[in-house]
Design an enzyme around this catalytic site. Structure first.
Site, PDB file in Angstrom:
ATOM      1  N   LYS A 199       0.841  -1.203   0.000  1.00  0.00           N
ATOM      2  CA  LYS A 199       0.000   0.000   0.000  1.00  0.00           C
ATOM      3  C   LYS A 199       0.871   1.246   0.000  1.00  0.00           C
ATOM      4  CE  LYS A 199      -3.791  -2.455   2.044  1.00  0.00           C
ATOM      5  NZ  LYS A 199      -4.393  -3.034   3.227  1.00  0.00           N
ATOM      6  N   GLN A 246      -5.706  -2.310   9.228  1.00  0.00           N
ATOM      7  CA  GLN A 246      -5.358  -3.564   8.563  1.00  0.00           C
ATOM      8  C   GLN A 246      -5.924  -4.750   9.347  1.00  0.00           C
ATOM      9  OE1 GLN A 246      -3.599  -3.840   5.526  1.00  0.00           O
ATOM     10  NE2 GLN A 246      -4.305  -5.945   5.727  1.00  0.00           N
ATOM     11  N   ASP A 280     -11.849   1.849   3.345  1.00  0.00           N
ATOM     12  CA  ASP A 280     -12.168   0.439   3.126  1.00  0.00           C
ATOM     13  C   ASP A 280     -13.643   0.256   2.758  1.00  0.00           C
ATOM     14  OD1 ASP A 280     -10.220  -1.503   3.212  1.00  0.00           O
ATOM     15  OD2 ASP A 280     -10.122  -1.566   5.397  1.00  0.00           O
TER      16      ASP A 280
END
Ligand code: NAP
Length: 290
Positions: free
Chosen positions: A61, A105, A128
């Site tokens: 990322k 995460q 997300d």
């Protein structure tokens, strides 16, 4: 000269190519903002503990962000962190005016309550797309941040010109992060959608009806070639690591002899999901500071 067998192979849905297109678009929008004197979007990633796979994802990322001119920062907590500690860190990032998007995460250590953490993220920074408010907006067809993998799957189908309207779509898997939102997005595009799971009876027959099949069960090669309707568009979301460390999908690669389109694993949904995270981070920033 190509053989008859080669001529019958499915078109390979190249996730890297789709991802490149998404990232190029993000990079050019970020650059035009920079030329207008605006600061770069900023993705804050929260990492709890030392899960090896998560470390790799977070590095990826960071690299993606760098490539497209998005700033990123990692925020680490120890494996022993409590729900309250994670929520507190998220709250701090929510209030940080420098931060455009917050990603926690997963997986989180067992003692951390995932739902509490997901709900702690400011919906406007929820890159997300997992927050209940964004999930609700998705269901209602309202604008909001879409979860990366489902949005990426739709991009892949669109990139290859697969018609969705009026078509029979089957989604194998009903998770909150892949199966359900993918089904809703397909429905929003006027496909006729069936969602399958472990209690589905006659799974093979249901899959065989699909003109669009999205396999997100997390079971290596569950989908056999004879489960595929000839000419169907098949998106393989599954990521299964074999004992030799090699990745394989939920769809038997021999399905390429029957399908019209097939996305590979690796090189399919994975890169597109990563690219969508960058697109979501930019979207969050654009909505905050148009
Ligand atoms: P998940 O939460 O484990 O959900 C799996 C779903 O598949 C469940 O709904 C389950 O049914 C269903 N299922 C499992 N085995 C089945 C079987 N034998 N027959 C019928 N249905 C079955 O997984 P997920 O998070 O949605 O992820 C799915 C896969 O996609 C995983 O391999 C994951 O690693 C991969 N993934 C890849 C990306 C990417 O970027 N490439 C992103 C996200 C996920 P029940 O609900 O009845 O248990």
């Amino acid at each position: 000269m190509s053989t008859e067998a080669e001529e019958r192979m499915a078109i390979r849905i190249d996730g890297r190519e789709v991802a490149e297109q998404i990232l190029a678009n993000v990079a050019s929008r970020v650059d035009s903002r920079r030329r207008r004197g605006l600061p770069p979007p900023h993705l804050a990633v929260v990492l709890v503990g030392h899960d090896q796979a998560s470390e790799t994802y977070v590095r990826g990322k960071r690299r993606d962000a760098e490539r497209v001119g998005i700033a990123s920062s990692d925020h680490r907590l120890p494996e022993t962190a409590t729900t309250a500690e994670v929520v507190e860190l998220v709250a701090r990032l929510n209030h940080d005016p420098e931060v455009s998007g917050v990603l926690v995460q997963q997986p989180l250590p067992l003692q951390v309550e995932v739902a509490a953490v997901v709900e702690a993220v400011d919906p406007a920074k929820d890159v997300d797309g997992f927050h209940p408010l964004n999930a609700g907006r998705l269901l209602l067809g309202q604008p909001g941040i879409l979860p990366c993998t489902p949005a990426g799957i739709l991009r892949m189908l669109d990139h290859y010109g697969v018609v969705l309207e009026g078509r029979r779509a089957v989604v194998l898997g009903r998770s909150n992060i892949v199966g359900k939102p993918t089904a809703v997005l397909l429905l929003r595009r006027h496909a006729t959608v069936t969602v399958c799971h472990t209690r589905t009876r006659g799974l093979a027959e249901v899959c065989r009806e699909a003109e669009i099949l999205v396999a997100a069960a997390g079971r290596r090669h569950l989908v056999r070639p004879d489960w595929i309707r000839p000419g169907a568009a098949v998106i393989d979301v599954g990521v299964n690591r074999g004992p030799d460390g090699r990745l394989s999908g939920d769809v038997d690669p021999e399905a390429a002899r029957v399908a019209g389109w097939l996305s590979p694993v690796p090189g399919g949904v994975g890169p597109v999901t990563r690219a969508m995270l960058m697109a979501n981070t930019l979207q969050a920033e654009e909505e905050r500071r148009p």
